[in-house]
Write an enzyme that holds these catalytic residues in place. Structure first.
Site, PDB file in Angstrom:
ATOM      1  CG  HIS A   1     -28.992   7.070  19.008  1.00 32.76           C
ATOM      2  ND1 HIS A   1     -29.694   5.327  20.055  1.00 32.76           N
ATOM      3  CD2 HIS A   1     -31.344   6.837  19.671  1.00 32.76           C
ATOM      4  CE1 HIS A   1     -30.484   5.298  20.813  1.00 32.76           C
ATOM      5  NE2 HIS A   1     -31.983   6.468  19.897  1.00 32.76           N
TER       6      HIS A   1
ATOM      7  CB  CYS B   1     -13.571  38.695  44.676  1.00 30.97           C
ATOM      8  SG  CYS B   1     -11.152  39.275  44.925  1.00 30.97           S
TER       9      CYS B   1
END
Length: 808
Positions: free
Chosen positions: A432, A763
């Protein structure tokens, strides 16, 4: 059930209603009827039942002349006055509950109940759920606003529960929610769903979504599960197990769970033996059950199949992709899985598609972490903590504070909307508190365990959900920034702009950046954070001399068949999550590149690692993979990658080999990879080489036949060209990727790749740190650049300008 159904005025059985009947039976019942009729024939099990129509509710109010008194109670009052809201809500509920049902309505309810019972050999218990006519709309869920009653048996209990359901249209939270969302109290009707209970009290239940609730990533099914009835998962009373399944590869026929998280599941809700006080109770979950997943892999995959079919059905009806929020239950009497609710997902799927908002912060060594839990919302908030133990004290809460409680329920919602963030001891990411936090657009950290205790003195804190699946609560005001990007205005460069990524928790959200895939996925992070132990220590724990380390290793692998399985499973989940997030774009995964001193820091690592004077150029990279002392560990790495490609179906994974010193070493690595089932070219498998040693460039024509591409690692390449140890502060001033010698070698590398028909990429850190280096690479015609997520957008725009200038 009889083949000749009785004609009712106020009752509709599930086989008589569909999704078009929301005005008659509410969103929940309309969806149950839709699935019962359309999806049960496809093998999706939906418990039978009937709806008491919204017309019954309105007739009940009219017969008892309640409309005017209800207007008098609910018109014109301050809904933010918690005391007044509670008073008026109680008056409205009492009025409706005390009003008698008409003889006709009571008779129809009981007759339908008997008709439902007749369809089963044994006696049945019921689930009685509200179904509002304004419920489950695309932008407002109304979930949890009205009451649910479980394990209802007998006629008297049924009628009592129905009255309570009608009255629950005026719970405090429902009144407040309607006002907040602009709904008129008296234009919303309430239908009731009466459904055969699934005996999940003897098994498990939970919630699943056909979308990742945190990021909006649509290619996954997210499943939560706990023992017993599902209310504990919905309310956040337990931390459930979590599972992810990748939809595109599942639809291609692959059957593999992408990743999973073991929840604590400390309690479970079961039927009460004495139903006079309550029909259900919570009992402790046995420790053995807490330490095991409450679903088998086969059951997880069955639920994923259900979720995909349900989403496809509702999407086809709507004419657009419609992610779904689904409740499921497993019947412990015969082991079958049932769908007990399905509604549109109303928060993540409604987010702004073209505006990317990211929160960034960098806590330093002085930052004190007060508590941790499961993160919800990817945001950061700051404020004064206010620990509230009971819903009776919510009137003390002040707007802007951080709400900290054990759990929350719909009764807390009037103050939740005032909070800057929400923190709970219990609950998972579909509870909830999590659902409401997403709806409100605020961060929440759930399942902290003891946040109310650790934060009892109500300090000023920073709540961060921007660092992956673990949420952190820091003491004090930690600086952070919010970056907004309008993705609709971004044009992609010709150069492939890829991301460098290490943390699987960030993969789904990073995938929303404009990208062409992952240019560098580093598995060292996964080994450090998820596996924690040296692979050889997992294979041979008896060789670990440190008793404490050995104990921790056995604790790590206690739920796995062996240390071997543990390593393969964890590494495959991490790599698989990154690869799935960007599927079908290429994801270049670098094989492990720990240095010996880094490997030694892993649990049990000192028993297997040499002490080297200069590990930076020592026993690392390709030289490890075929070495007698390390090959058994490398086999695990290969099997994890093989699992990702062959069992998960993620064939977009490209293998990259780091630190290949000589051509002979390249040949040996390829042989070792093939030995463990990773054959270059088989099933489209590509191999790349990290181009980070001068010899890789000087002999690129000799290396080329063994690889499909190269990726220039500027970090190591720079230190080896300049002879600088990048870990040494004494010579750090001489380390510079922009040196002309370094740039010349890079030029030769890219030219060599083109000459040999290899893909060329970068990279290292250089293009992320230095815009001029990014420009340099583009001018040389490099195929791809891999950048850190925080520099990808900025560098992409620079690259676009450089490409335009070259064309001009």
């Amino acid at each position: 059930m009889s083949n000749t159904p009785t004609l009712f005025e106020f009752i509709k059985f599930f086989n008589q209603v569909g999704i078009e009947d929301i005005a008659i039976v509410g969103g929940k019942n309309a969806s149950l009827g839709e699935m019962f009729q359309a999806l049960t024939p496809q093998g999706i099990l939906v418990p039978n039942g009937f709806a008491i129509t919204a017309q019954a509710y309105r007739t009940h109010l009219s017969d008892n002349h309640l409309w005017e008194p209800l207007h008098h109670i609910l018109d014109d009052f301050d809904e933010d006055d918690m005391v007044e809201l509670a008073k008026r809500g109680n008056q409205a509920r009492t009025l409706i509950f005390n009003a008698p049902f008409s003889d006709k309505l009571e008779q129809e309810i009981l007759q339908a109940y008997q008709q439902l019972k007749a369809g089963f050999l044994d006696d049945i218990s019921l689930a009685i759920r509200s179904s509002a006519t304004a419920e489950d709309l695309p932008t407002a869920s109304f979930a949890g606003q009205q009451d649910t009653y479980l394990n209802v048996t007998g006629e008297c209990a049924l009628l009592n529960a129905c009255k309570r359901c009608f009255a629950s249209l005026f719970t405090d939270r429902a009144i407040h929610y309607r006002i907040d969302n602009g709904f008129d109290h008296f234009s919303v009707g309430l239908s009731i769903g009466v459904q055969k209970m699934v005996r999940s009290d003897q098994a498990s239940s939970g919630v699943m979504f056909s979308i990742d609730t945190e990021t909006g990533f649509k290619d996954t099914v997210f499943i939560t599960a706990a023992y017993g009835l599902g209310e504990n998962v919905v309310q956040g009373a337990v931390e459930p197990d979590e599972f992810y399944v990748h939809k595109p590869t599942f639809e291609q026929g692959y059957r593999c769970i992408l990743k999973r998280h073991l929840g604590e599941k400390k309690i479970k809700m079961v039927y009460a033996k004495d139903t006079t006080k309550s029909p259900v109770i919570n009992v402790p979950t046995p420790i053995k059950d807490q330490e095991a997943f409450c679903l088998t892999d086969e059951e997880v995959l069955t639920l994923a199949d259900y979720a995909i079919q349900i989403e496809q059905h509702y999407s086809k009806q709507a004419g657009y992709t419609k992610p779904m929020d689904i409740e499921w239950a497993k019947d412990g009497e015969h082991g079958k899985l049932y769908i007990v609710q399905a509604r549109p997902e109303t928060v993540t799927s409604q987010g702004t598609k073209n505006i990317l908002k990211t929160y960034q912060m960098s806590p330093d060594n002085t930052t004190k972490t007060l508590a941790q839990g499961r993160s919800v919302g990817q945001k950061i908030a700051q404020g004064q903590v206010h620990v509230i133990e009971s819903v009776n004290d919510i009137h003390q809460f002040v707007a802007g504070e951080i709400l900290v409680s054990d759990i929350t329920s719909p009764d807390w919602e009037p103050i939740m909307k005032l909070a800057s963030a929400i923190v709970t001891n219990r609950g998972g990411r579909t509870c909830h508190a999590a659902i409401i936090a997403r709806e409100l657009g605020i961060p929440a950290i759930v399942g902290c365990g003891d946040a109310t205790l650790k934060l009892h003195n109500n300090p000023y804190v920073t709540v961060s959900c921007a660092q992956g699946e673990t949420g952190n609560i820091y003491l004090g005001k930690i600086p952070f920034q919010i970056i907004e990007t309008d993705l609709s205005q971004l044009k992609p460069p010709k150069t492939e702009m890829m991301v460098s990524l290490a943390n699987p928790d960030l993969a789904f959200q990073t995938s929303f950046l404009p990208n062409r895939g992952v240019g560098l996925a580093r598995m060292e992070f996964i080994i450090n954070e998820s596996i924690k132990a040296h692979p050889l220590a997992l294979l041979y724990p008896e060789r670990v001399n440190d008793a404490k380390a050995q104990k921790k290793i056995f604790q790590l692998i206690k739920n796995s068949p062996s240390g071997r399985d543990f390593f393969i499973h964890k590494l495959a989940e991490g790599i698989g999550t990154i690869t799935a997030a960007f599927y079908p774009k290429p994801v270049i995964v670098r094989l492990s590149d720990f240095k010996s001193n880094e490997y030694a820091k892993l649990l049990g690592g000192q028993a297997f690692e040499p002490k080297e004077e200069n590990p930076m150029i020592g026993f690392r990279g390709a030289s490890r993979y075929s070495a007698k002392q390390f090959e058994p560990a490398f086999e695990l790495e290969c099997l994890a990658i093989k699992k990702v490609r062959e069992q998960m179906g993620l064939t977009n994974l490209i293998i990259m080999v780091p630190f290949v010193r000589r051509v002979a070493e390249a040949k040996q690595v390829i042989h070792t990879l093939a030995k463990y089932g990773l054959n270059r070219g088989e099933n489209g498998l590509k191999l790349y080489m990290m181009c980070e040693i001068p010899n890789n460039i000087l002999q690129i024509d000799a290396f080329a036949p063994y690889f499909d591409g190269i990726s220039i690692g500027t970090n190591d390449l720079t230190q080896l060209i300049l002879g600088v140890d990048r870990d040494s502060e004494l010579v750090a001033n001489n380390y510079d990727e922009r040196d002309e010698g370094v740039k010349k070698m890079i030029q030769w590398a890219i030219e060599g790749a083109k000459r040999n028909g290899l893909h060329s990429g970068v990279c290292g850190q250089a293009p992320s740190d230095y815009p001029e280096m990014a420009q340099f690479f583009v001018e040389l015609g490099v195929d791809s650049l891999s950048l850190t997520p925080d520099s990808l957008l900025k560098t992409s725009q620079l690259v676009l300008k450089v490409e335009q200038s070259i064309r001009e």
